[in-house]
Design a protein around this motif. Structure first.
Motif, PDB file in Angstrom:
ATOM      1  N   ASP A  31       0.803  -1.217   0.000  1.00  0.00           N
ATOM      2  CA  ASP A  31       0.000   0.000   0.000  1.00  0.00           C
ATOM      3  C   ASP A  31       0.840   1.274   0.000  1.00  0.00           C
ATOM      4  O   ASP A  31       0.296   2.365  -0.195  1.00  0.00           O
ATOM      5  N   TYR A  32       2.155   1.154   0.197  1.00  0.00           N
ATOM      6  CA  TYR A  32       3.001   2.338   0.339  1.00  0.00           C
ATOM      7  C   TYR A  32       4.131   2.431  -0.680  1.00  0.00           C
ATOM      8  O   TYR A  32       4.742   3.490  -0.818  1.00  0.00           O
ATOM      9  N   ASN A  33       4.399   1.344  -1.407  1.00  0.00           N
ATOM     10  CA  ASN A  33       5.601   1.360  -2.229  1.00  0.00           C
ATOM     11  C   ASN A  33       5.546   0.263  -3.284  1.00  0.00           C
ATOM     12  O   ASN A  33       4.934  -0.790  -3.079  1.00  0.00           O
ATOM     13  N   SER A 141       1.696  -7.524  -2.072  1.00  0.00           N
ATOM     14  CA  SER A 141       2.163  -8.175  -0.855  1.00  0.00           C
ATOM     15  C   SER A 141       1.050  -8.261   0.185  1.00  0.00           C
ATOM     16  O   SER A 141       0.159  -7.413   0.248  1.00  0.00           O
ATOM     17  N   LYS A 142       1.131  -9.286   0.995  1.00  0.00           N
ATOM     18  CA  LYS A 142       0.275  -9.381   2.173  1.00  0.00           C
ATOM     19  C   LYS A 142       0.620  -8.244   3.133  1.00  0.00           C
ATOM     20  O   LYS A 142       1.795  -7.916   3.311  1.00  0.00           O
ATOM     21  N   SER A 143      -0.375  -7.607   3.751  1.00  0.00           N
ATOM     22  CA  SER A 143      -0.127  -6.487   4.677  1.00  0.00           C
ATOM     23  C   SER A 143      -1.037  -6.593   5.889  1.00  0.00           C
ATOM     24  O   SER A 143      -2.197  -7.004   5.776  1.00  0.00           O
ATOM     25  N   VAL A 144      -0.498  -6.211   7.054  1.00  0.00           N
ATOM     26  CA  VAL A 144      -1.263  -6.197   8.310  1.00  0.00           C
ATOM     27  C   VAL A 144      -0.921  -4.924   9.065  1.00  0.00           C
ATOM     28  O   VAL A 144       0.240  -4.500   9.089  1.00  0.00           O
ATOM     29  N   LYS A 145      -1.915  -4.304   9.688  1.00  0.00           N
ATOM     30  CA  LYS A 145      -1.700  -3.106  10.513  1.00  0.00           C
ATOM     31  C   LYS A 145      -1.524  -3.502  11.973  1.00  0.00           C
ATOM     32  O   LYS A 145      -2.294  -4.307  12.502  1.00  0.00           O
ATOM     33  N   PHE A 146      -0.490  -2.940  12.614  1.00  0.00           N
ATOM     34  CA  PHE A 146      -0.228  -3.158  14.033  1.00  0.00           C
ATOM     35  C   PHE A 146      -0.314  -1.809  14.742  1.00  0.00           C
ATOM     36  O   PHE A 146       0.251  -0.815  14.267  1.00  0.00           O
ATOM     37  N   SER A 147      -1.006  -1.763  15.886  1.00  0.00           N
ATOM     38  CA  SER A 147      -1.198  -0.485  16.582  1.00  0.00           C
ATOM     39  C   SER A 147      -0.680  -0.566  18.010  1.00  0.00           C
ATOM     40  O   SER A 147      -0.669  -1.628  18.640  1.00  0.00           O
ATOM     41  N   SER A 148      -0.248   0.599  18.533  1.00  0.00           N
ATOM     42  CA  SER A 148       0.230   0.718  19.912  1.00  0.00           C
ATOM     43  C   SER A 148      -0.910   1.206  20.797  1.00  0.00           C
ATOM     44  O   SER A 148      -1.938   1.677  20.299  1.00  0.00           O
ATOM     45  N   PRO A 149      -0.760   1.129  22.132  1.00  0.00           N
ATOM     46  CA  PRO A 149      -1.802   1.649  23.030  1.00  0.00           C
ATOM     47  C   PRO A 149      -2.108   3.128  22.801  1.00  0.00           C
ATOM     48  O   PRO A 149      -3.228   3.578  23.051  1.00  0.00           O
ATOM     49  N   SER A 150      -1.136   3.891  22.315  1.00  0.00           N
ATOM     50  CA  SER A 150      -1.352   5.327  22.084  1.00  0.00           C
ATOM     51  C   SER A 150      -2.012   5.617  20.735  1.00  0.00           C
ATOM     52  O   SER A 150      -2.327   6.771  20.430  1.00  0.00           O
ATOM     53  N   GLY A 151      -2.201   4.564  19.909  1.00  0.00           N
ATOM     54  CA  GLY A 151      -2.878   4.752  18.632  1.00  0.00           C
ATOM     55  C   GLY A 151      -1.975   4.865  17.428  1.00  0.00           C
ATOM     56  O   GLY A 151      -2.458   5.012  16.294  1.00  0.00           O
ATOM     57  N   ASP A 152      -0.645   4.825  17.630  1.00  0.00           N
ATOM     58  CA  ASP A 152       0.271   4.821  16.488  1.00  0.00           C
ATOM     59  C   ASP A 152       0.129   3.506  15.723  1.00  0.00           C
ATOM     60  O   ASP A 152      -0.203   2.461  16.309  1.00  0.00           O
ATOM     61  N   VAL A 153       0.380   3.542  14.412  1.00  0.00           N
ATOM     62  CA  VAL A 153       0.140   2.369  13.567  1.00  0.00           C
ATOM     63  C   VAL A 153       1.387   2.046  12.743  1.00  0.00           C
ATOM     64  O   VAL A 153       2.007   2.939  12.162  1.00  0.00           O
ATOM     65  N   LEU A 154       1.746   0.759  12.715  1.00  0.00           N
ATOM     66  CA  LEU A 154       2.767   0.242  11.804  1.00  0.00           C
ATOM     67  C   LEU A 154       2.055  -0.554  10.718  1.00  0.00           C
ATOM     68  O   LEU A 154       1.249  -1.438  11.008  1.00  0.00           O
ATOM     69  N   ASN A 155       2.346  -0.227   9.479  1.00  0.00           N
ATOM     70  CA  ASN A 155       1.787  -0.957   8.340  1.00  0.00           C
ATOM     71  C   ASN A 155       2.847  -1.942   7.865  1.00  0.00           C
ATOM     72  O   ASN A 155       3.844  -1.550   7.251  1.00  0.00           O
TER      73      ASN A 155
END
Length: 245
Positions: A31-33, A141-155
């Motif tokens: 989704d990014y590159n 590519s397969k992609s999954v979103k991971f989030s932190s308790p503060s709401g930041d997201v790693l794609n």
């Protein structure tokens, strides 16, 4: 390479003129590159001299279906130092979100290598005439979103980790982005569901940062290995644990 071939990311597209032979070996997008590995072979002394001097090749990128220019850019850069007489590995990148706008990777894209002021020869030879790649039917590519308790997201995809953030402003690169910042971004650990942990500080090709049209920053951590996001339990990144959303 075995994993890349098994997943069907082999492209094997060749373009050639009297100076260069270029092979688009592998191609993958998320989704990014868009990312591809290109093998470059110098066929004469002009090409040899170019690669010894420069590790980048300028490109023009257009949508193949309409001929319109992308609201972005494509760049072709060397992975390591060129060694005379040997094939040279380069990376072709087309980032989705930049200050120029967004690129639609679902559409076919025409990449044309072009002459620029840096590669003029005394004999006025156009080293890149006719060299091009057509990017179409590129596997996602397969992609999954991971989030932190503060709401930041790693794609997280199989080839990279992308972060959209307001916390780093690439317009203030000298004052905000230093070696410590880059090292903290690279200091990432992935904890898998089978109980194993993998540190990625030594498995990162490059960290790229792009300013988007809406004044956000996109950080792309380009990995040297393929990963399976579905096998990840959580990710440690800058003091927080990120879980799958």
């Amino acid at each position: 390479m075995d994993e890349i071939e098994r997943k069907g990311y082999v492209a094997n597209q060749i373009t050639e003129n009297e100076h260069f032979r270029m092979t688009l070996d592998t191609a993958i997008k998320d989704d990014y590159n868009f990312l591809a590995v290109v093998t470059v072979k110098a066929l004469d002394s002009y090409a040899e001299q170019y690669l010894e001097k420069l590790s980048e090749i300028a490109t023009d990128a257009t949508y193949s279906d309409t001929g319109e220019k992308l609201d972005g850019f494509a760049f072709l850069t060397g992975i390591d130092t060129y060694q005379k007489g040997k094939e040279y590995s380069m990376r072709l990148n087309v980032p989705v979100n930049t200050v120029n706008g967004s690129v639609d990777l679902s559409r076919p894209i025409h990449i044309e290598m072009k002459r620029d002021e840096r590669n003029k020869t005394a004999e006025n030879v156009d080293l890149f005439k006719g060299l091009h790649f057509d990017l179409k039917d590129i596997k996602q590519s397969k992609s999954v979103k991971f989030s932190s308790p503060s709401g930041d997201v790693l794609n997280v995809s199989e080839l990279e980790i992308a972060i959209e953030t307001d916390k780093i402003d690439v317009r203030k690169a000298e004052s905000e982005i230093n070696n410590d910042t880059i090292e903290s971004i690279k200091n990432i650990s992935i904890h898998y569901k089978d109980g194993t942990t993998q540190s990625f500080s030594e498995k990162i090709n490059i960290v790229s940062m792009y300013l988007t049209k809406d004044d956000r920053t996109v950080i792309i951590i380009d990995l040297r290995v393929l990963i399976d996001p579905d096998t990840i339990d959580y990710i440690e990144y800058i003091g927080s644990d990120f879980k799958a959303k």
